[in-house]
Design a protein around this motif. Sequence first.
Motif, PDB file in Angstrom:
ATOM      1  N   ASP A   1      27.392  -9.664  -4.658  1.00  0.00           N
ATOM      2  CA  ASP A   1      25.882 -10.645  -3.825  1.00  0.00           C
ATOM      3  C   ASP A   1      24.833 -10.165  -2.904  1.00  0.00           C
ATOM      4  O   ASP A   1      23.938 -10.497  -2.728  1.00  0.00           O
ATOM      5  CB  ASP A   1      25.819 -12.305  -4.138  1.00  0.00           C
ATOM      6  N   SER A   2      25.333  -8.610  -2.681  1.00  0.00           N
ATOM      7  CA  SER A   2      24.648  -7.538  -1.919  1.00  0.00           C
ATOM      8  C   SER A   2      23.375  -7.714  -2.125  1.00  0.00           C
ATOM      9  O   SER A   2      23.151  -7.299  -3.419  1.00  0.00           O
ATOM     10  CB  SER A   2      25.844  -6.347  -1.561  1.00  0.00           C
ATOM     11  N   LEU A   3      21.920  -7.622  -1.509  1.00  0.00           N
ATOM     12  CA  LEU A   3      21.451  -6.845  -1.795  1.00  0.00           C
ATOM     13  C   LEU A   3      20.657  -5.574  -1.068  1.00  0.00           C
ATOM     14  O   LEU A   3      21.644  -4.937  -0.495  1.00  0.00           O
ATOM     15  CB  LEU A   3      20.250  -7.372  -0.917  1.00  0.00           C
ATOM     16  N   PHE A   4      20.056  -5.039  -2.393  1.00  0.00           N
ATOM     17  CA  PHE A   4      19.303  -3.074  -1.281  1.00  0.00           C
ATOM     18  C   PHE A   4      17.839  -3.070  -0.825  1.00  0.00           C
ATOM     19  O   PHE A   4      17.311  -4.166  -1.799  1.00  0.00           O
ATOM     20  CB  PHE A   4      19.584  -2.731  -3.030  1.00  0.00           C
ATOM     21  N   MET A   5      17.591  -2.915   0.095  1.00  0.00           N
ATOM     22  CA  MET A   5      15.609  -2.638   0.219  1.00  0.00           C
ATOM     23  C   MET A   5      15.623  -1.296   0.607  1.00  0.00           C
ATOM     24  O   MET A   5      16.823  -0.798   1.076  1.00  0.00           O
ATOM     25  CB  MET A   5      15.596  -2.959   1.334  1.00  0.00           C
ATOM     26  N   HIS A   6      14.827  -0.911   0.449  1.00  0.00           N
ATOM     27  CA  HIS A   6      14.656   0.558   0.545  1.00  0.00           C
ATOM     28  C   HIS A   6      12.276   0.225   0.810  1.00  0.00           C
ATOM     29  O   HIS A   6      12.111  -0.448   0.180  1.00  0.00           O
ATOM     30  CB  HIS A   6      14.226   1.150  -0.803  1.00  0.00           C
ATOM     31  N   CYS A   7      11.976   0.494   2.065  1.00  0.00           N
ATOM     32  CA  CYS A   7      10.665   0.874   2.310  1.00  0.00           C
ATOM     33  C   CYS A   7       9.617   0.924   1.694  1.00  0.00           C
ATOM     34  O   CYS A   7       8.770   0.333   1.612  1.00  0.00           O
ATOM     35  CB  CYS A   7      10.672   0.596   4.202  1.00  0.00           C
ATOM     36  N   LEU A   8      10.457   1.634   1.455  1.00  0.00           N
ATOM     37  CA  LEU A   8       9.375   2.512  -0.368  1.00  0.00           C
ATOM     38  C   LEU A   8       8.645   3.474   0.879  1.00  0.00           C
ATOM     39  O   LEU A   8       7.835   2.387   1.640  1.00  0.00           O
ATOM     40  CB  LEU A   8       8.665   1.978  -1.251  1.00  0.00           C
ATOM     41  N   PRO A   9       7.644   4.654   0.200  1.00  0.00           N
ATOM     42  CA  PRO A   9       8.165   5.828  -0.825  1.00  0.00           C
ATOM     43  C   PRO A   9       8.666   5.922  -1.110  1.00  0.00           C
ATOM     44  O   PRO A   9      10.092   6.184   0.539  1.00  0.00           O
ATOM     45  CB  PRO A   9       7.090   6.384  -0.586  1.00  0.00           C
ATOM     46  N   ALA A  10       9.665   5.794  -2.175  1.00  0.00           N
ATOM     47  CA  ALA A  10      11.173   6.376  -2.699  1.00  0.00           C
ATOM     48  C   ALA A  10      10.950   7.559  -2.978  1.00  0.00           C
ATOM     49  O   ALA A  10      10.090   7.788  -3.856  1.00  0.00           O
ATOM     50  CB  ALA A  10      12.128   5.330  -3.234  1.00  0.00           C
ATOM     51  N   HIS A  11      11.958   8.102  -2.737  1.00  0.00           N
ATOM     52  CA  HIS A  11      12.397   9.693  -3.866  1.00  0.00           C
ATOM     53  C   HIS A  11      13.830   9.464  -3.980  1.00  0.00           C
ATOM     54  O   HIS A  11      15.331   9.481  -3.990  1.00  0.00           O
ATOM     55  CB  HIS A  11      12.961  11.197  -2.993  1.00  0.00           C
ATOM     56  N   ARG A  12      13.172   9.204  -5.637  1.00  0.00           N
ATOM     57  CA  ARG A  12      14.711   8.556  -7.203  1.00  0.00           C
ATOM     58  C   ARG A  12      15.170   9.620  -6.899  1.00  0.00           C
ATOM     59  O   ARG A  12      14.643  10.529  -7.476  1.00  0.00           O
ATOM     60  CB  ARG A  12      13.723   7.667  -7.474  1.00  0.00           C
ATOM     61  N   ASP A  13      16.793   8.876  -6.761  1.00  0.00           N
ATOM     62  CA  ASP A  13      17.360   9.491  -7.354  1.00  0.00           C
ATOM     63  C   ASP A  13      17.749  10.743  -6.189  1.00  0.00           C
ATOM     64  O   ASP A  13      18.882  11.925  -6.381  1.00  0.00           O
ATOM     65  CB  ASP A  13      17.804  10.560  -8.631  1.00  0.00           C
ATOM     66  N   ASP A  14      17.012  11.392  -4.918  1.00  0.00           N
ATOM     67  CA  ASP A  14      17.680  11.627  -3.988  1.00  0.00           C
ATOM     68  C   ASP A  14      18.390  10.872  -3.128  1.00  0.00           C
ATOM     69  O   ASP A  14      19.967  10.251  -2.969  1.00  0.00           O
ATOM     70  CB  ASP A  14      15.962  11.844  -2.900  1.00  0.00           C
ATOM     71  N   GLU A  15      17.899   9.452  -2.047  1.00  0.00           N
ATOM     72  CA  GLU A  15      18.434   8.821  -1.205  1.00  0.00           C
ATOM     73  C   GLU A  15      18.882   7.448  -1.885  1.00  0.00           C
ATOM     74  O   GLU A  15      19.856   6.654  -1.442  1.00  0.00           O
ATOM     75  CB  GLU A  15      17.370   8.092  -0.113  1.00  0.00           C
ATOM     76  N   ALA A  16      18.470   6.787  -3.229  1.00  0.00           N
ATOM     77  CA  ALA A  16      18.967   6.093  -3.683  1.00  0.00           C
ATOM     78  C   ALA A  16      19.247   6.403  -5.707  1.00  0.00           C
ATOM     79  O   ALA A  16      17.763   6.711  -5.980  1.00  0.00           O
ATOM     80  CB  ALA A  16      18.323   4.564  -3.590  1.00  0.00           C
ATOM     81  N   THR A  17      19.696   6.096  -6.010  1.00  0.00           N
ATOM     82  CA  THR A  17      19.389   5.790  -7.742  1.00  0.00           C
ATOM     83  C   THR A  17      18.835   4.890  -8.358  1.00  0.00           C
ATOM     84  O   THR A  17      18.436   3.827  -7.814  1.00  0.00           O
ATOM     85  CB  THR A  17      20.753   6.014  -8.376  1.00  0.00           C
ATOM     86  N   SER A  18      18.262   5.468  -9.345  1.00  0.00           N
ATOM     87  CA  SER A  18      16.876   5.094 -10.391  1.00  0.00           C
ATOM     88  C   SER A  18      17.994   3.155 -10.367  1.00  0.00           C
ATOM     89  O   SER A  18      17.028   2.201 -10.647  1.00  0.00           O
ATOM     90  CB  SER A  18      16.830   5.305 -11.213  1.00  0.00           C
ATOM     91  N   ALA A  19      19.108   3.507 -10.702  1.00  0.00           N
ATOM     92  CA  ALA A  19      20.289   2.725 -10.990  1.00  0.00           C
ATOM     93  C   ALA A  19      19.981   1.170 -10.102  1.00  0.00           C
ATOM     94  O   ALA A  19      20.154   0.343 -10.320  1.00  0.00           O
ATOM     95  CB  ALA A  19      21.214   3.582 -11.758  1.00  0.00           C
TER      96      ALA A  19
END
Length: 301
Positions: free
Chosen positions: A253-271
Amino acid sequence: MTDFLDIHKTSKTDLRAILTQAADMKEARKGLPKGTPDAGEPLKNQMVALIFEKPSTRTRVSFDVGVRQMGGQTMVLSGSDMQLGHGETIADTARVLSRYVDLIMIRTFEEQTLLEMAEYATVPVINGLTDRTHPCQIMADILTFEEHRGPIAGKKVVWSGDGNNVFASFAHAAGQFGFDLTFTGPEPLDPEPALDGLYNIERDPQKAVQGADLVVTDTWVSMHDPQSARERRHNQLRGYQVNDELMANAKSDSLFMHCLPAHRDDEATSAVMDGPHSVIFDEAENRLHAQKAIMRHCLGL
Ligand code: CP
Ligand code: NVA
């Protein structure tokens, strides 16, 4: 009247009071159109300067909307358009602005600029991000975590990636809010030594996330990093991407956070960003609520 410069510079009691007020104010305006004034308009007659020496979407809009909801007025200033960007000292700028406005929020490069602004301004100053820290973001992140999972004290937070300014504010928050923080990333991008003792290091990301209640990452190249370092940083950080495989090793049940803006599929996948663990848009929304409470705290209103 008080500044909000960094999470470790505000008392635990005040930090908790800010989060409580943020949650209450958020609840009180649930479902209302965004432009609806808050009851009592606590910032009525207050003038707020929002200074940006770096780009921004969330900070700019959330502060501006927040002030207006509370009945105050804003002016958004770009550092390069001000005399500040053309040789006027920070101290003189601070003293002049203090004659016109009641509160200053500044996003800048060098931390020293923020500190000088705070030293010479006679009105409160809020840190809207420097090369070293981003405290408003982490207040929003803690508000977000607690909305979803209850008190953050004693929980395990894992940062995967660059030991940057957003990480630094997480490290300050770990000390203040009593959560356990693990950094996983390549040694050359370790957090600054001043943060030692506030977090643990585990180089293996798969091991690091075991038992994590929250997994966090951020861009691999921050606004203050030279573009010439981009390829090297990507090569160093690729193994620390937050993807489904990594999230599968955290708590179910872990959460995922990113402050944004993101570079999708670099530091985190879109999935992951669009997946069931992600609360990234709640984080973005909570910038508004957390900062409204921070402004009230600074102005004593
Ligand atoms: N997270 C954050 O501070 O976003 P902006 O750069 O868009 O303000
Ligand atoms: N670490 C990023 C955060 C942006 C909100 C930067 O400083 O560019």
